[in-house]
Scaffold this active site. Structure first.
Site: not given
Length: 276
Positions: A55, A66
């Protein structure tokens, strides 16, 4: 099961699991961290090691989904420069033809990388560069059908996402729309954090999702060790996605002045389960 008109057939990002076999493995990295010349060597190593999927994110700042490890990585990449969408597509076009096994799913943030572009044209560019799949981060819901239609026209499989605790209808829709793979987020929170009950406890959710998709199901968030990967396998999912721990391995190697590619090779071998 429903799917969008003209949907791309599911792509084999992950090999079919043998009974008792280990799940597939996907690793997340930001393009530009490590720098692109080093990343090129690292991607070739992933292919040598038989990693199923990378990814690869076009870095963007201040991601609310995140944790600090991934956010530091994105900031390092951005501070180095040369890692906008066009740069990453040029990188992808250079490395993808040389890979025999590892597939690349591109992650692009809507606001930072795509929102100022024509979506159909950008999707065609991403497909032409050799991306095997596309995950659009923070795509406005009003543009979902346009995104799916553009991807289908470009022949580009899409990665869709849902949380394990999303409403059943939301999970079912995400599963039905997946054509590359479905990213099942193990729990609500930021990347790098693990579900309290462990990844194996997602078995019921994985089973429910199977009724709505033929695409592989990959589980991420909080997957950082071989034991976590095995627990994902125990849930019945097709693959485990390692994000923050992979980024942290790159960060540690760079800070120590070590060979990033070889340090990351050791990390890959440390998290990959032994095949029976």
């Amino acid at each position: 099961m429903s799917s969008p008109v003209g949907a791309v057939a599911p792509a084999p990002f992950f090999p079919a699991r043998r009974p008792g076999g280990a799940p597939g493995l996907a690793l997340f990295l930001n393009a530009g961290d490590p720098p692109l010349p080093v990343l090129r060597e690292l991607v070739a190593m992933l292919d040598e090691e038989g990693v199923d999927c990378l990814e690869l994110a076009v870095p963007f700042p201040d991601s609310v989904t995140d944790g600090p490890t991934v956010r530091r990585s994105a900031r390092r990449a951005l501070d180095r420069g040369g890692v906008d969408l066009d740069d990453v597509l040029a990188f992808l076009a250079d490395v993808r033809p040389h890979l025999k096994r590892t597939r690349i799913a591109l992650l692009a943030d809507w606001r930072y990388s795509l929102g100022h572009r024509d979506l159909a044209a950008a999707t065609r560019d991403i497909a032409a560069a050799g991306a095997d799949g596309l995950l659009v981060h923070a795509l406005p819901p009003r543009l979902r059908e346009e995104h799916l239609g553009s991807a289908a026209e470009a022949g580009l499989p899409v990665v869709t996402t849902c949380y394990s605790d999303s409403p059943p209808a939301t999970r079912a829709e995400a599963a039905a729309r997946a054509s590359a793979y479905l990213y099942l987020v193990a729990h609500y929170g930021r990347s790098g954090t693990a579900p309290a009950a462990g990844h194996a406890a997602l078995a019921r959710t994985v089973t429910e999702l199977r009724a709505h998709t033929t695409a592989p199901i990959a589980v991420g968030f909080g997957v950082s060790t071989r034991q976590h990967v095995e627990a994902v396998g125990a849930s019945g999912a097709d693959a485990a996605i390692i994000g923050s721990a992979a980024v942290a391995a790159v960060e540690a190697a760079q800070e120590a002045g070590r060979d990033v590619t070889e340090a990351f090779r050791a990390f890959v071998r440390s998290v990959r389960p032994e095949q029976p």
